[in-house]
Write a protein that holds these residues in place. Structure first.
Motif, PDB file in Angstrom:
ATOM      1  N   THR A  59       0.832  -1.203   0.000  1.00 21.75           N
ATOM      2  CA  THR A  59       0.000   0.000   0.000  1.00 21.75           C
ATOM      3  C   THR A  59       0.868   1.255   0.000  1.00 21.75           C
ATOM      4  OG1 THR A  59      -0.116  -0.010   2.408  1.00 21.75           O
ATOM      5  CG2 THR A  59      -1.876  -1.152   1.210  1.00 21.75           C
ATOM      6  N   PHE A  60       0.231   2.389  -0.340  1.00 22.23           N
ATOM      7  CA  PHE A  60       0.941   3.666  -0.355  1.00 22.23           C
ATOM      8  C   PHE A  60       0.030   4.777   0.132  1.00 22.23           C
ATOM      9  CE2 PHE A  60      -0.970   3.242  -4.573  1.00 22.23           C
ATOM     10  CZ  PHE A  60      -1.598   4.467  -4.737  1.00 22.23           C
ATOM     11  N   GLU A  61       0.666   5.861   0.610  1.00 21.04           N
ATOM     12  CA  GLU A  61      -0.022   7.113   0.909  1.00 21.04           C
ATOM     13  C   GLU A  61       0.978   8.231   0.640  1.00 21.04           C
ATOM     14  OE1 GLU A  61      -2.770   7.888   4.356  1.00 21.04           O
ATOM     15  OE2 GLU A  61      -1.067   9.166   4.915  1.00 21.04           O
ATOM     16  N   PHE A  62       0.658   9.072  -0.331  1.00 18.20           N
ATOM     17  CA  PHE A  62       1.552  10.158  -0.718  1.00 18.20           C
ATOM     18  C   PHE A  62       0.826  11.491  -0.583  1.00 18.20           C
ATOM     19  CE2 PHE A  62       3.218   6.541  -3.234  1.00 18.20           C
ATOM     20  CZ  PHE A  62       4.504   6.520  -2.721  1.00 18.20           C
ATOM     21  N   ASP A  63       1.565  12.500  -0.126  1.00 16.22           N
ATOM     22  CA  ASP A  63       1.053  13.862  -0.009  1.00 16.22           C
ATOM     23  C   ASP A  63       1.779  14.747  -1.012  1.00 16.22           C
ATOM     24  OD1 ASP A  63      -0.750  13.937   2.447  1.00 16.22           O
ATOM     25  OD2 ASP A  63       1.015  12.914   3.239  1.00 16.22           O
ATOM     26  N   PHE A  64       0.999  15.502  -1.799  1.00 14.03           N
ATOM     27  CA  PHE A  64       1.551  16.445  -2.768  1.00 14.03           C
ATOM     28  C   PHE A  64       1.095  17.844  -2.362  1.00 14.03           C
ATOM     29  CE2 PHE A  64       1.145  12.394  -4.921  1.00 14.03           C
ATOM     30  CZ  PHE A  64       2.397  12.254  -5.497  1.00 14.03           C
ATOM     31  N   LEU A  65       2.063  18.746  -2.130  1.00 15.96           N
ATOM     32  CA  LEU A  65       1.766  20.099  -1.671  1.00 15.96           C
ATOM     33  C   LEU A  65       1.830  21.085  -2.832  1.00 15.96           C
ATOM     34  CD1 LEU A  65       3.878  20.008   1.590  1.00 15.96           C
ATOM     35  CD2 LEU A  65       1.403  19.804   1.397  1.00 15.96           C
ATOM     36  N   PHE A  66       0.792  21.941  -2.932  1.00 17.48           N
ATOM     37  CA  PHE A  66       0.683  22.946  -3.984  1.00 17.48           C
ATOM     38  C   PHE A  66       0.525  24.328  -3.362  1.00 17.48           C
ATOM     39  CE2 PHE A  66      -1.189  19.027  -5.487  1.00 17.48           C
ATOM     40  CZ  PHE A  66      -0.641  18.870  -6.746  1.00 17.48           C
ATOM     41  N   ASN A  67       1.229  25.329  -3.893  1.00 15.68           N
ATOM     42  CA  ASN A  67       0.970  26.731  -3.550  1.00 15.68           C
ATOM     43  C   ASN A  67       0.170  27.314  -4.694  1.00 15.68           C
ATOM     44  OD1 ASN A  67       2.145  27.034  -1.066  1.00 15.68           O
ATOM     45  ND2 ASN A  67       4.157  27.518  -1.887  1.00 15.68           N
ATOM     46  N   THR A  68      -1.006  27.839  -4.390  1.00 12.29           N
ATOM     47  CA  THR A  68      -1.897  28.346  -5.432  1.00 12.29           C
ATOM     48  C   THR A  68      -1.689  29.844  -5.644  1.00 12.29           C
ATOM     49  OG1 THR A  68      -3.657  28.639  -3.824  1.00 12.29           O
ATOM     50  CG2 THR A  68      -3.588  26.550  -5.000  1.00 12.29           C
ATOM     51  N   PRO A  69      -2.223  30.402  -6.741  1.00 14.45           N
ATOM     52  CA  PRO A  69      -2.047  31.825  -7.044  1.00 14.45           C
ATOM     53  C   PRO A  69      -2.566  32.731  -5.926  1.00 14.45           C
ATOM     54  CG  PRO A  69      -2.979  30.685  -8.926  1.00 14.45           C
ATOM     55  CD  PRO A  69      -2.978  29.716  -7.786  1.00 14.45           C
ATOM     56  N   PRO A  70      -2.147  34.006  -5.950  1.00 14.40           N
ATOM     57  CA  PRO A  70      -2.508  34.916  -4.859  1.00 14.40           C
ATOM     58  C   PRO A  70      -3.991  35.280  -4.768  1.00 14.40           C
ATOM     59  CG  PRO A  70      -1.165  36.036  -6.504  1.00 14.40           C
ATOM     60  CD  PRO A  70      -1.231  34.602  -6.891  1.00 14.40           C
ATOM     61  N   GLU A  71      -4.751  35.131  -5.810  1.00 12.69           N
ATOM     62  CA  GLU A  71      -6.182  35.430  -5.766  1.00 12.69           C
ATOM     63  C   GLU A  71      -6.970  34.125  -5.832  1.00 12.69           C
ATOM     64  OE1 GLU A  71      -4.295  36.904  -8.285  1.00 12.69           O
ATOM     65  OE2 GLU A  71      -3.987  38.828  -7.330  1.00 12.69           O
ATOM     66  N   PRO A  72      -8.254  34.162  -5.443  1.00 16.10           N
ATOM     67  CA  PRO A  72      -9.075  32.956  -5.629  1.00 16.10           C
ATOM     68  C   PRO A  72      -9.037  32.518  -7.093  1.00 16.10           C
ATOM     69  CG  PRO A  72     -10.242  34.567  -4.307  1.00 16.10           C
ATOM     70  CD  PRO A  72      -8.992  35.243  -4.812  1.00 16.10           C
ATOM     71  N   ALA A  73      -8.924  31.229  -7.309  1.00 14.01           N
ATOM     72  CA  ALA A  73      -8.762  30.728  -8.675  1.00 14.01           C
ATOM     73  C   ALA A  73      -9.379  29.344  -8.812  1.00 14.01           C
ATOM     74  CB  ALA A  73      -7.276  30.670  -9.037  1.00 14.01           C
ATOM     75  N   TRP A  74      -9.623  28.945 -10.055  1.00 13.20           N
ATOM     76  CA  TRP A  74     -10.115  27.617 -10.374  1.00 13.20           C
ATOM     77  C   TRP A  74      -8.944  26.655 -10.332  1.00 13.20           C
ATOM     78  CZ3 TRP A  74     -14.626  25.332 -10.651  1.00 13.20           C
ATOM     79  CH2 TRP A  74     -14.723  24.093 -11.287  1.00 13.20           C
ATOM     80  N   PHE A  75      -9.103  25.521  -9.660  1.00 13.06           N
ATOM     81  CA  PHE A  75      -8.045  24.529  -9.509  1.00 13.06           C
ATOM     82  C   PHE A  75      -8.628  23.175  -9.882  1.00 13.06           C
ATOM     83  CE2 PHE A  75      -5.658  21.415  -6.963  1.00 13.06           C
ATOM     84  CZ  PHE A  75      -4.359  21.767  -7.273  1.00 13.06           C
ATOM     85  N   SER A  76      -7.924  22.421 -10.703  1.00 12.59           N
ATOM     86  CA  SER A  76      -8.381  21.079 -11.059  1.00 12.59           C
ATOM     87  C   SER A  76      -7.179  20.150 -11.167  1.00 12.59           C
ATOM     88  CB  SER A  76      -9.156  21.096 -12.379  1.00 12.59           C
ATOM     89  OG  SER A  76      -8.314  21.498 -13.436  1.00 12.59           O
ATOM     90  N   PHE A  77      -7.424  18.867 -10.950  1.00 10.41           N
ATOM     91  CA  PHE A  77      -6.357  17.878 -11.074  1.00 10.41           C
ATOM     92  C   PHE A  77      -6.942  16.554 -11.530  1.00 10.41           C
ATOM     93  CE2 PHE A  77      -7.968  17.215  -6.823  1.00 10.41           C
ATOM     94  CZ  PHE A  77      -7.989  15.843  -6.705  1.00 10.41           C
ATOM     95  N   VAL A  78      -6.072  15.725 -12.096  1.00  7.85           N
ATOM     96  CA  VAL A  78      -6.429  14.358 -12.476  1.00  7.85           C
ATOM     97  C   VAL A  78      -5.197  13.483 -12.252  1.00  7.85           C
ATOM     98  CG1 VAL A  78      -5.865  14.670 -14.924  1.00  7.85           C
ATOM     99  CG2 VAL A  78      -7.479  12.894 -14.248  1.00  7.85           C
ATOM    100  N   VAL A  79      -5.404  12.276 -11.726  1.00  4.22           N
ATOM    101  CA  VAL A  79      -4.316  11.335 -11.440  1.00  4.22           C
ATOM    102  C   VAL A  79      -4.737   9.958 -11.960  1.00  4.22           C
ATOM    103  CG1 VAL A  79      -2.827  10.374  -9.658  1.00  4.22           C
ATOM    104  CG2 VAL A  79      -3.846  12.620  -9.312  1.00  4.22           C
ATOM    105  N   PHE A  80      -3.815   9.275 -12.632  1.00  2.00           N
ATOM    106  CA  PHE A  80      -4.123   7.956 -13.186  1.00  2.00           C
ATOM    107  C   PHE A  80      -2.861   7.093 -13.172  1.00  2.00           C
ATOM    108  CE2 PHE A  80      -3.339  11.171 -16.343  1.00  2.00           C
ATOM    109  CZ  PHE A  80      -2.271  10.658 -17.061  1.00  2.00           C
TER     110      PHE A  80
END
Length: 178
Positions: A59-80
């Motif tokens: 099994t695995f558990e991974f954490d990915f940290l993101f710093n987002t832009p300075p204003e509210p913004a649309w964020f999307s991701f996909v993992v496969f």
């Protein structure tokens, strides 16, 4: 026939992993993902893992940290998975930068072979946590996240254009009244 066997094997391993969720994962790590800025107003992050030493059933558990832009913004991701049928995702979460506070700003979708999410978020550091089971030896997965970068100059120009249109309309109304 082979894909049916892979799916059944994946379901069995994913079920075992779900019942054994309190156990410490065989593989775990935390990564800070560096954004890439292109010529457009989109910020992208490419992330993922490859675990050449992983064995089927671990099994695995991974954490990915993101710093987002300075204003509210649309964020999307996909993992496969890098190879179909090689990984079964069993858990997906998005947390504040403290790694403990879950947030519900994104709508998350988790399937055995696909994890994705999208929504409006404010500026900050976010943790995308993925957990699952390796279904074949040496498996890995790939992800891509995107965020729109608000452009203050474009918004200012849009505001000036709207103000100009209102001014022209007002002048026309005054002229017609006279």
């Amino acid at each position: 026939m082979k894909s049916i066997k892979h799916m059944l094997f994946g379901l069995v391993l994913a079920t075992c992993a779900a019942f054994n969720a309190s156990a410490t994962p065989t593989y775990s790590d935390m990564f800070f993902v560096v954004p890439e800025f292109g010529p457009t107003t989109t910020q992208t992050w490419d992330f993922g893992i490859s675990a050449p030493g992983a064995l089927a059933g671990e099994t695995f558990e991974f954490d990915f940290l993101f710093n987002t832009p300075p204003e509210p913004a649309w964020f999307s991701f996909v993992v496969f998975p890098d190879l179909a049928g090689s990984i079964a995702f069993t858990d997906l979460g998005i947390f504040a930068g403290d790694l403990f506070t879950p947030i519900d700003a994104l709508s998350l979708n988790l399937a055995s072979e696909l994890a994705k999410g999208a929504g409006w978020i404010t500026s900050g550091t976010y943790d995308l946590r993925l957990a699952g089971t390796f279904l074949v030896d040496g498996a890995g997965f790939t992800g891509r996240a995107e965020s729109d970068i608000p452009e203050p100059v474009s918004l200012a120009l849009l505001g000036l254009g709207l103000a100009g249109m209102a001014g022209v309309r007002r002048r026309k109304a005054v002229k017609e009244a006279a």
